[in-house]
Enzyme design. Structure first.
Site, short mmCIF file in Angstrom:
data_model
loop_
_atom_site.label_atom_id
_atom_site.label_comp_id
_atom_site.label_asym_id
_atom_site.label_seq_id
_atom_site.Cartn_x
_atom_site.Cartn_y
_atom_site.Cartn_z
N ASP A 1 4.14 7.83 -5.26
CA ASP A 1 5.10 8.89 -5.00
C ASP A 1 6.17 8.95 -6.10
O ASP A 1 6.10 8.23 -7.09
CB ASP A 1 5.73 8.70 -3.62
CG ASP A 1 6.04 10.04 -2.95
OD1 ASP A 1 6.00 11.07 -3.64
OD2 ASP A 1 6.33 10.05 -1.75
N TYR B 1 0.10 -3.94 -5.02
CA TYR B 1 1.35 -3.40 -5.55
C TYR B 1 2.27 -4.56 -5.93
O TYR B 1 2.16 -5.65 -5.36
CB TYR B 1 2.08 -2.55 -4.50
CG TYR B 1 1.51 -1.16 -4.31
CD1 TYR B 1 2.06 -0.06 -4.96
CD2 TYR B 1 0.44 -0.94 -3.45
CE1 TYR B 1 1.56 1.22 -4.77
CE2 TYR B 1 -0.07 0.35 -3.26
CZ TYR B 1 0.49 1.42 -3.92
OH TYR B 1 0.00 2.68 -3.73
#
Length: 375
Positions: free
Chosen positions: A91, A146
């Site tokens: 995002d 991540y």
């Protein structure tokens, strides 16, 4: 007769397109590209066709693919024509060191060099591999890793007066952080770690394979540490809330028992750490590799040869962006000031009566969708 003429004309148009599209020397092939990018200034990875005011990573990528001659222009307008799929929709503001996209392209000579020539320096294609015709990078991905880079003063206890640049994380506190992060391992109901999912929604259950914080290091006189998390898939804001809750506990704002409570049915107010610092590190294709990696026709989707290039890109573009933005905009320091607003002890009933207050606190915490890890 008129129809005959029209058919001939349509046929000649189609022939021209075919000649352009399916040049004998460069037939289209299904490939994956290994991408790295610094996400600052972009509204995420995924392209929003028709919404040019919000620039995305894919806008720049598609433009480079067309300009380099890998895909015809009309494929840039309709990405389905090249069977395009990204592995994770990073995002707004989120970076990636190991994003994977799958698509059909013409395998022209010096393809990587030509694509990179048309990309800004903070977006790089670092590798390419041929894959099976039906390969879809999102569906075939088993897990995603991540990382989250943060200044270590985030873990300083709330009762201690801390000078941000002078703070250094001690072994005991790092141990406590890792003990808490390890609690996330396994399958839990993460409905409190995202929005718009109820406690009985089956999709709120997620499987976390590993989560830990590495040894701290100093950059530009400030100490940082990197948290790594590997899971099958993540919901919007999930990683940022997982980290936000651990920070709140270590700082002394919340009791350790809140973690266990947050996986139950009751609504728990979980703070969301800033988006800055979140990086898509790696995507995993274990099942695909087992099936096709050694079939003699396809390569396994492993990138050991590209690891050095990935490390160099992170040092050059991702880490400096995180460090400089943190120093200039103080996103972590400002967010830490909002932690006292959260009510970590309220029950579900109290939460409902205090709904207006919690809405105010979430506004203060800055829920702009910046840097999420939604898949």
């Amino acid at each position: 007769e008129e129809n005959g003429h029209q058919n001939k004309r349509l046929k000649s148009d189609a022939d021209e397109e075919d000649a352009e599209d399916q040049n004998k020397k460069t037939p289209k092939r299904k490939i994956v590209l290994l991408m790295a990018y610094s996400g600052k200034g972009y509204h995420g990875m995924q392209r929003n066709v028709g919404s040019s005011q919000f620039k995305t990573i894919e806008d720049d990528l598609v433009s480079a693919l067309v300009q380099s001659g890998c895909i015809p222009e009309n494929h840039g307008e309709d990405m389905k024509k090249m069977s395009f799929q990204r592995c994770a929709r990073t995002d707004k503001g989120v970076s990636a060191a190991g994003q994977i996209v799958s698509l059909k392209v013409r395998l022209i000579d010096d393809i990587l060099e030509k694509i990179n020539n048309h990309l800004p320096s903070h977006i790089r294609i670092l590798g390419l591999k041929r894959v099976t015709g039906g390969f879809n990078s999102k569906n075939k991905c088993d897990a995603r890793t991540y990382s989250y880079m943060l200044p270590t003063f985030a873990f300083a206890h709330k009762d201690h007066d801390v000078q941000e640049e002078l703070y250094r994380l001690d072994t005991e506190t790092l141990g406590r952080v890792n003990q808490l992060l390890a609690c996330y391992k396994g399958t839990h109901n993460f409905h409190n770690f995202t929005s718009q999912k109820g406690p009985r929604d089956p999709s709120a259950k997620r499987y976390i394979m590993e989560m830990y914080c590495g040894e701290p290091f100093v950059r530009e006189n400030m100490e940082f540490a990197v948290i790594q998390v590997k899971g099958q898939s993540f919901m919007m804001h999930q990683i940022r809330k997982m980290i936000g809750l651990v920070i709140a506990i270590v700082k002394g704002y919340a009791a350790e028992s809140i973690m266990e409570r947050s996986w139950g049915e009751e609504k728990v107010d979980v703070p969301k750490a800033p988006g800055l610092g979140l990086v898509l590190e790696k995507v995993h294709f274990e099942k695909y590799n087992r099936r096709f990696g050694n079939d003699g026709l396809h390569e396994p989707l492993e990138w050991t040869e590209e690891e050095e290039k990935i490390a160099v890109f992170k040092e050059q573009y991702i880490y400096p962006t995180i460090i400089n933005t943190e120093r200039e905009e103080k996103s972590m320091a400002n967010w830490l000031n909002t932690l006292p607003i959260h009510d970590f002890n309220s029950s579900a009933v109290e939460m409902q009566t205090n709904n207006k207050n919690s809405k105010k606190s979430s506004d203060l915490e800055g829920s702009d969708g910046c840097g999420d890890d939604s898949d």
